[in-house]
Design a protein around this motif. Sequence first.
Motif, PDB file in Angstrom:
ATOM      1  N   TYR A   7      -4.203   3.384   0.132  1.00 43.19           N
ATOM      2  CA  TYR A   7      -3.266   2.297   0.410  1.00 43.19           C
ATOM      3  C   TYR A   7      -2.989   1.535  -0.877  1.00 43.19           C
ATOM      4  CZ  TYR A   7      -6.789  -1.376  -0.093  1.00 43.19           C
ATOM      5  OH  TYR A   7      -7.714  -2.257  -0.607  1.00 43.19           O
ATOM      6  N   VAL A   8      -1.948   0.714  -0.846  1.00 46.23           N
ATOM      7  CA  VAL A   8      -1.626  -0.192  -1.948  1.00 46.23           C
ATOM      8  C   VAL A   8      -2.030  -1.595  -1.508  1.00 46.23           C
ATOM      9  CG1 VAL A   8       0.165  -1.066  -3.474  1.00 46.23           C
ATOM     10  CG2 VAL A   8       0.304   1.279  -2.615  1.00 46.23           C
ATOM     11  N   ARG A   9      -2.805  -2.273  -2.315  1.00 50.35           N
ATOM     12  CA  ARG A   9      -3.319  -3.586  -1.934  1.00 50.35           C
ATOM     13  C   ARG A   9      -2.226  -4.641  -2.133  1.00 50.35           C
ATOM     14  NH1 ARG A   9      -8.117  -5.827  -0.674  1.00 50.35           N
ATOM     15  NH2 ARG A   9      -8.431  -8.029  -1.162  1.00 50.35           N
ATOM     16  N   GLU A  10      -1.365  -4.729  -1.150  1.00 56.39           N
ATOM     17  CA  GLU A  10      -0.292  -5.715  -1.117  1.00 56.39           C
ATOM     18  C   GLU A  10      -0.294  -6.371   0.257  1.00 56.39           C
ATOM     19  OE1 GLU A  10       3.282  -3.603  -2.059  1.00 56.39           O
ATOM     20  OE2 GLU A  10       2.775  -3.369  -4.178  1.00 56.39           O
ATOM     21  N   HIS A  11       0.498  -7.418   0.407  1.00 55.83           N
ATOM     22  CA  HIS A  11       0.551  -8.169   1.659  1.00 55.83           C
ATOM     23  C   HIS A  11       0.921  -7.299   2.864  1.00 55.83           C
ATOM     24  CE1 HIS A  11       4.026  -8.364  -0.926  1.00 55.83           C
ATOM     25  NE2 HIS A  11       4.823  -8.547   0.111  1.00 55.83           N
ATOM     26  N   PHE A  12       1.702  -6.227   2.635  1.00 52.21           N
ATOM     27  CA  PHE A  12       2.042  -5.307   3.719  1.00 52.21           C
ATOM     28  C   PHE A  12       0.795  -4.693   4.348  1.00 52.21           C
ATOM     29  CE2 PHE A  12       5.865  -5.306   1.070  1.00 52.21           C
ATOM     30  CZ  PHE A  12       6.859  -5.445   2.018  1.00 52.21           C
ATOM     31  N   SER A  13      -0.274  -4.586   3.567  1.00 49.36           N
ATOM     32  CA  SER A  13      -1.496  -3.933   4.040  1.00 49.36           C
ATOM     33  C   SER A  13      -2.373  -4.842   4.891  1.00 49.36           C
ATOM     34  CB  SER A  13      -2.308  -3.425   2.839  1.00 49.36           C
ATOM     35  OG  SER A  13      -1.590  -2.462   2.108  1.00 49.36           O
ATOM     36  N   SER A  14      -1.944  -6.043   5.173  1.00 49.42           N
ATOM     37  CA  SER A  14      -2.796  -7.004   5.882  1.00 49.42           C
ATOM     38  C   SER A  14      -3.346  -6.470   7.209  1.00 49.42           C
ATOM     39  CB  SER A  14      -2.037  -8.310   6.102  1.00 49.42           C
ATOM     40  OG  SER A  14      -1.778  -8.947   4.864  1.00 49.42           O
ATOM     41  N   PRO A  15      -2.533  -5.886   8.106  1.00 46.12           N
ATOM     42  CA  PRO A  15      -3.120  -5.362   9.350  1.00 46.12           C
ATOM     43  C   PRO A  15      -4.150  -4.271   9.103  1.00 46.12           C
ATOM     44  CG  PRO A  15      -0.733  -5.548   9.550  1.00 46.12           C
ATOM     45  CD  PRO A  15      -1.064  -5.763   8.102  1.00 46.12           C
ATOM     46  N   TYR A 210      -3.819  -3.477  15.804  1.00 40.46           N
ATOM     47  CA  TYR A 210      -3.846  -4.486  14.749  1.00 40.46           C
ATOM     48  C   TYR A 210      -2.442  -4.844  14.277  1.00 40.46           C
ATOM     49  CZ  TYR A 210      -8.901  -4.487  14.391  1.00 40.46           C
ATOM     50  OH  TYR A 210     -10.237  -4.643  14.662  1.00 40.46           O
ATOM     51  N   VAL A 211      -1.579  -3.847  14.206  1.00 40.03           N
ATOM     52  CA  VAL A 211      -0.198  -4.077  13.799  1.00 40.03           C
ATOM     53  C   VAL A 211       0.521  -4.952  14.824  1.00 40.03           C
ATOM     54  CG1 VAL A 211       2.027  -2.901  13.627  1.00 40.03           C
ATOM     55  CG2 VAL A 211       0.080  -2.061  12.317  1.00 40.03           C
ATOM     56  N   VAL A 212       0.347  -4.641  16.103  1.00 41.47           N
ATOM     57  CA  VAL A 212       0.990  -5.422  17.162  1.00 41.47           C
ATOM     58  C   VAL A 212       0.463  -6.853  17.161  1.00 41.47           C
ATOM     59  CG1 VAL A 212       1.196  -5.687  19.668  1.00 41.47           C
ATOM     60  CG2 VAL A 212       1.541  -3.437  18.614  1.00 41.47           C
ATOM     61  N   ALA A 213      -0.843  -7.005  16.973  1.00 42.04           N
ATOM     62  CA  ALA A 213      -1.423  -8.354  16.927  1.00 42.04           C
ATOM     63  C   ALA A 213      -0.891  -9.136  15.731  1.00 42.04           C
ATOM     64  CB  ALA A 213      -2.946  -8.259  16.861  1.00 42.04           C
ATOM     65  N   GLY A 247       8.753  -6.509   9.706  1.00 47.11           N
ATOM     66  CA  GLY A 247       8.465  -6.120  11.080  1.00 47.11           C
ATOM     67  C   GLY A 247       7.623  -4.857  11.101  1.00 47.11           C
ATOM     68  N   TYR A 248       6.841  -4.691  12.165  1.00 46.86           N
ATOM     69  CA  TYR A 248       5.957  -3.547  12.311  1.00 46.86           C
ATOM     70  C   TYR A 248       6.267  -2.809  13.616  1.00 46.86           C
ATOM     71  CZ  TYR A 248       3.101  -5.368   8.473  1.00 46.86           C
ATOM     72  OH  TYR A 248       2.661  -5.795   7.244  1.00 46.86           O
ATOM     73  N   PRO A 249       5.934  -1.524  13.706  1.00 46.34           N
ATOM     74  CA  PRO A 249       6.228  -0.770  14.934  1.00 46.34           C
ATOM     75  C   PRO A 249       5.276  -1.153  16.064  1.00 46.34           C
ATOM     76  CG  PRO A 249       5.006   0.603  13.401  1.00 46.34           C
ATOM     77  CD  PRO A 249       5.305  -0.682  12.662  1.00 46.34           C
ATOM     78  N   LYS A 250       5.701  -0.908  17.284  1.00 43.75           N
ATOM     79  CA  LYS A 250       4.832  -1.130  18.434  1.00 43.75           C
ATOM     80  C   LYS A 250       3.785  -0.023  18.552  1.00 43.75           C
ATOM     81  CE  LYS A 250       7.011  -4.819  19.784  1.00 43.75           C
ATOM     82  NZ  LYS A 250       6.385  -6.150  19.558  1.00 43.75           N
ATOM     83  N   ASP A 251       4.127   1.157  18.040  1.00 41.72           N
ATOM     84  CA  ASP A 251       3.236   2.311  18.135  1.00 41.72           C
ATOM     85  C   ASP A 251       3.289   3.068  16.813  1.00 41.72           C
ATOM     86  OD1 ASP A 251       1.823   4.599  18.699  1.00 41.72           O
ATOM     87  OD2 ASP A 251       2.985   5.154  20.473  1.00 41.72           O
ATOM     88  N   CYS A 252       2.184   3.053  16.084  1.00 44.14           N
ATOM     89  CA  CYS A 252       2.159   3.698  14.762  1.00 44.14           C
ATOM     90  C   CYS A 252       2.208   5.221  14.842  1.00 44.14           C
ATOM     91  CB  CYS A 252       0.898   3.269  14.009  1.00 44.14           C
ATOM     92  SG  CYS A 252       0.885   1.530  13.529  1.00 44.14           S
ATOM     93  N   SER A 253       2.016   5.783  16.012  1.00 47.42           N
ATOM     94  CA  SER A 253       2.016   7.247  16.144  1.00 47.42           C
ATOM     95  C   SER A 253       3.394   7.799  16.504  1.00 47.42           C
ATOM     96  CB  SER A 253       0.987   7.698  17.178  1.00 47.42           C
ATOM     97  OG  SER A 253       1.302   7.189  18.458  1.00 47.42           O
TER      98      SER A 253
END
Length: 295
Positions: A7-15, A210-213, A247-253
């Motif tokens: 991963y890249v340690r940026e704010h996007f990686s928070s979840p 975690y993404v949804v939360a 925004g993040y997806p509801k389902d990462c799969s």
Amino acid sequence: MPLRVGYVREHFSSPLLQFANDDGDKTFTLVECPSGTGQLISRLTDNEIDVAIALTDALIAGIANGSKAYKLVGSYVSTPLNWWRSSPEKSPEYQSIVDLEGTPIGISRLGSGSQIMAYVMALQQGWATDTLRFKVNNDIHSLIDSVNDGSTSAFMWEWFTTKPFVDAGRVRFIGSVPTPWQSWLIAAHPSRDRAPSHELRAFLETLSTYVVAFDAPEKRAGPNVEFIKETFGYPEEDIVAWLKTVGYPKDCSTIPEKIFTDTLTTLEMAGVIKAPERYQFDVKTFIDATVVTLT
């Protein structure tokens, strides 16, 4: 063996970081890749990681150009990425994107998002993509050094990651190039020994929670701000502004099939990839269908 997740340690990686903090069973380990997507792809190839959370365009371009080191297995960020062009703080020579034609552009690695978005920029500006010149500088610190020592004219990096250096007077923004696609996907090595399907599905299922939360309004209003402030040290006003754009997806799969259409079309027009003769790309060759679902 736990999955090795690059991963890249940026704010996007928070979840993802919140997931890792709570992963008591140690089902995966994080491997930081500060040089970005080019480094993530290299580490997948060199058996240093099993999974990569990386930029959509570079991942798709890699497979389109023949990489067998990974398949796409999921989605991570569902909104575009805003790439900003940065130049030396005190240089009068580069005042806007139009001044960069024919100049050496700094990139993190060959095949990285910083290189691919330079091609997209050239396409938007009407420049011939074969005239682009690049200098590899690995990470944002070396990229900043390169514009200030004159070896490059500018580089492209995500806005909020670059802004602290702008605030410090080390570089300045001269324009932006948003991605015309969802910005982050998840890739995994196709070997079942390195990335078993059942482990990938379990990882994506929990990551989705975690993404949804993280994406919930009540988390955006306070806890997310505090987490990012403590983890990355960004000013609160920048964090609040960024949270309004992401925004993040509801389902990462799952992966929307439209991403492939939009990305492949743009990358082909920019000259980054070339479609096979006599037929178009088959989207199914880009994914691991035992793990991910196209929507």
